[in-house]
Design a protein around this motif. Sequence first.
Motif, PDB file in Angstrom:
ATOM      1  N   GLN A  75      -6.576  33.438 -15.697  1.00 38.31           N
ATOM      2  CA  GLN A  75      -7.388  32.369 -15.101  1.00 38.31           C
ATOM      3  C   GLN A  75      -6.563  31.119 -14.814  1.00 38.31           C
ATOM      4  O   GLN A  75      -6.845  30.396 -13.854  1.00 38.31           O
ATOM      5  CB  GLN A  75      -8.568  32.026 -16.018  1.00 38.31           C
ATOM      6  N   TYR A  76      -5.554  30.844 -15.630  1.00 32.46           N
ATOM      7  CA  TYR A  76      -4.702  29.696 -15.348  1.00 32.46           C
ATOM      8  C   TYR A  76      -3.808  29.960 -14.136  1.00 32.46           C
ATOM      9  O   TYR A  76      -3.456  29.031 -13.402  1.00 32.46           O
ATOM     10  CB  TYR A  76      -3.837  29.364 -16.564  1.00 32.46           C
ATOM     11  N   ILE A  77      -3.432  31.199 -13.941  1.00 35.21           N
ATOM     12  CA  ILE A  77      -2.584  31.544 -12.795  1.00 35.21           C
ATOM     13  C   ILE A  77      -3.368  31.428 -11.494  1.00 35.21           C
ATOM     14  O   ILE A  77      -2.887  30.868 -10.505  1.00 35.21           O
ATOM     15  CB  ILE A  77      -2.002  32.962 -12.960  1.00 35.21           C
ATOM     16  N   THR A  78      -4.592  31.955 -11.494  1.00 36.64           N
ATOM     17  CA  THR A  78      -5.401  31.905 -10.276  1.00 36.64           C
ATOM     18  C   THR A  78      -6.129  30.568 -10.129  1.00 36.64           C
ATOM     19  O   THR A  78      -6.558  30.202  -9.032  1.00 36.64           O
ATOM     20  CB  THR A  78      -6.446  33.023 -10.264  1.00 36.64           C
ATOM     21  N   GLY A  79      -6.281  29.847 -11.250  1.00 38.02           N
ATOM     22  CA  GLY A  79      -6.984  28.568 -11.212  1.00 38.02           C
ATOM     23  C   GLY A  79      -8.490  28.681 -11.189  1.00 38.02           C
ATOM     24  O   GLY A  79      -9.177  27.673 -11.019  1.00 38.02           O
ATOM     25  N   ARG A  80      -9.019  29.876 -11.413  1.00 29.78           N
ATOM     26  CA  ARG A  80     -10.460  30.079 -11.348  1.00 29.78           C
ATOM     27  C   ARG A  80     -10.941  30.881 -12.555  1.00 29.78           C
ATOM     28  O   ARG A  80     -10.198  31.707 -13.116  1.00 29.78           O
ATOM     29  CB  ARG A  80     -10.874  30.846 -10.080  1.00 29.78           C
ATOM     30  N   GLY A  81     -12.193  30.629 -12.950  1.00 33.80           N
ATOM     31  CA  GLY A  81     -12.816  31.389 -14.021  1.00 33.80           C
ATOM     32  C   GLY A  81     -14.296  31.574 -13.742  1.00 33.80           C
ATOM     33  O   GLY A  81     -14.994  30.601 -13.437  1.00 33.80           O
TER      34      GLY A  81
END
Length: 288
Positions: A75-81
């Motif tokens: 989620q930190y890599i894609t910036g979304r959760g």
Amino acid sequence: MTEPWTVLRLIRTGTEWLEERGVESARLDTEHLLAHALDTDRLQLYLQYDRPLTPEELAAFRPLLRRRGAREPLQYITGRGAFRELDLQVDPRVLIPRPETEVLVQVVLDRVAGETDLEALDLGTGSGCIGLSLLVEGPFARVVATDPSRDALDVAACNARAVGPAAERFELRQGAGFDPIAPGETFDVIVSNPPYVALADAESLQPEVRDWEPSGALFAGAEGFDVLDLLAASAADRLRPGGWLFVEVGAGQTDPFAARLDASGRFRAASIHRDLSGRPRIVAARIA
């Protein structure tokens, strides 16, 4: 002739590479990262398994895979959760929203079903996932969301803006515990996913949690009860008659926390609710 790097070949190779580095959901994470690099969704990957990637696409994907191999959370890599009905911005300033906390929100919604115009306090809001879900899905006219971290509140504010008109009823305040709450200010509901990990348990955590997520949102003293004890001692003073307290706690903490609430004499008998894995995880109690 060199074999082309097709979608399927990259998924297989990336999965094997992540598995060698201890990533449990290696195939799923590889697919998510590849979809992110290609600015598409996972379904589209299945529809184009044989398509070779361009050099630019490969250059976009490979650093993402290396980051995941270093155990940086997906989620930190894609910036979304994803969280219930919300698509949230997440980064290392906030905890990653988890399915257990989705259950916490559901317990709240089940208990207040049929009521209207409620006001809630989301203590330790982080990304804002709990408070915003209550506004979007429940009978809440207003949610006050607090956090000790200014950085976390910035993320929550961004997520609130993405929700739309509901953001007008989402009030952010900085401070620890009940410090941001004015004297005499009370609520119908207090809900919290507080820090509850004991400092001694740090080494037992997955690297994704221990090395990447904010320690202030994870750890709560030697036994993990620093914030839970505060809630047991002071939450009743911030609740209106008939008000509810809902708290997510860690493994082995439900019974001791419920006992603290019962011993205070301020609540009716606390109830314990299980998460999606069947583990006791959520404590709910109503003002006596």
